[in-house]
Enzyme design. Structure first.
Site, short mmCIF file in Angstrom:
data_model
loop_
_atom_site.label_atom_id
_atom_site.label_comp_id
_atom_site.label_asym_id
_atom_site.label_seq_id
_atom_site.Cartn_x
_atom_site.Cartn_y
_atom_site.Cartn_z
N SER A 272 35.10 42.62 43.16
CA SER A 272 34.49 41.90 42.03
C SER A 272 35.58 41.39 41.11
O SER A 272 36.63 42.03 40.95
CB SER A 272 33.55 42.82 41.24
OG SER A 272 33.13 42.19 40.03
N TYR B 59 32.13 50.78 36.34
CA TYR B 59 32.01 49.79 37.43
C TYR B 59 33.34 49.07 37.63
O TYR B 59 33.82 48.93 38.76
CB TYR B 59 30.90 48.79 37.10
CG TYR B 59 30.75 47.70 38.13
CD1 TYR B 59 30.19 47.98 39.38
CD2 TYR B 59 31.16 46.40 37.87
CE1 TYR B 59 30.05 46.98 40.34
CE2 TYR B 59 31.02 45.39 38.80
CZ TYR B 59 30.46 45.69 40.04
OH TYR B 59 30.32 44.69 40.99
#
Length: 237
Positions: A132, A146
């Site tokens: 990501s 995250y």
């Protein structure tokens, strides 16, 4: 772009979103595709019927089950790790078990899957991890855990590139920005905010991620390894 025929491809987390786009891309190119799913049995069955790919239920958080499933499929020419989970929220209030589960799926699973696949992977094989852009940048409150998992992927990819390089096996991370999926729909409540950070103000299509994965998996990308390939519409620019 040169293609490899009759390649054995395993996709972890393939039933929906980016994973489903990967299954369609590589099955459509003639690969013998096996993909895993955890909870989306109906979606997995429908995708398997559509593409001819084999679907198997595997919980990526279960290391022993995951590595056994990969060993059973070997030798694998191409491993794509897409399975992931997202926990956002105030770190002072977040469920610690949920955070640990995210670490299991987002960090431990890609590492152990990559190592297990490499045991029998032919020379010049390919490993791709869907990371990501949040591994580089986390512009929102509540995303610390995250972002940590996605930054961990970066170190893993750099290190394993050194370990697997003598065999011509490449390992890279693809780092998407906002992608139009069930988890982050283009019409969702955060869309306008996300687009405000981007140079190209729209969500990425899952098929665009799959197209780039196909390039990285090809012989044309033989000298790309240990890298973070960011596709984020300028989110991190």
């Amino acid at each position: 772009m040169a293609q490899i025929s009759n390649r054995k491809t395993v996709i972890l987390g393939g039933s929906r979103g980016i994973g489903a786009a990967l299954v369609r891309k590589f099955a459509g190119a003639g690969d013998r595709v096996v993909f895993t799913f955890a909870g989306s049995a109906d979606a997995a069955a429908a995708l398997s019927a559509e593409t001819g790919a084999e679907a198997i239920r595997v919980d990526s958080a279960d290391r022993r089950a995951l590595t056994a499933a990969i060993a059973a499929q070997g030798p694998i020419d191409l491993l794509l790790v897409n399975a992931g989970t997202l926990v956002m929220g105030d770190p002072l209030e977040s469920d610690a078990d949920a955070i640990d589960h995210m670490i299991d799926v987002n960090v431990r699973a890609p590492y152990h899957a990559s190592v297990e696949a490499a045991r029998t992977m032919p020379d010049n094989g390919r490993i791709l991890i869907i990371g990501s852009t949040n591994g580089d940048r986390m512009p929102f409150a509540g995303g610390g855990a995250y972002a940590m998992t996605k930054s961990a992927i970066q170190g893993m990819v750099r290190g394993l590139a050194r370990d697997f390089g003598p065999r011509g096996i490449t390992i890279n991370a693809i780092q998407p920005g906002p992608v139009d999926t069930d988890m982050n729909p283009a019409a969702g409540p955060m869309a306008e905010t996300m687009h405000g950070f981007m140079a190209i103000g729209r969500h990425i299509h899952a098929s665009e991620i799959a197209d780039y994965a196909a390039f990285l998996a090809s012989p044309s990308a033989a000298m790309i390894t240990g890298s973070m390939q960011t596709i984020d519409g300028g989110f991190g620019a």
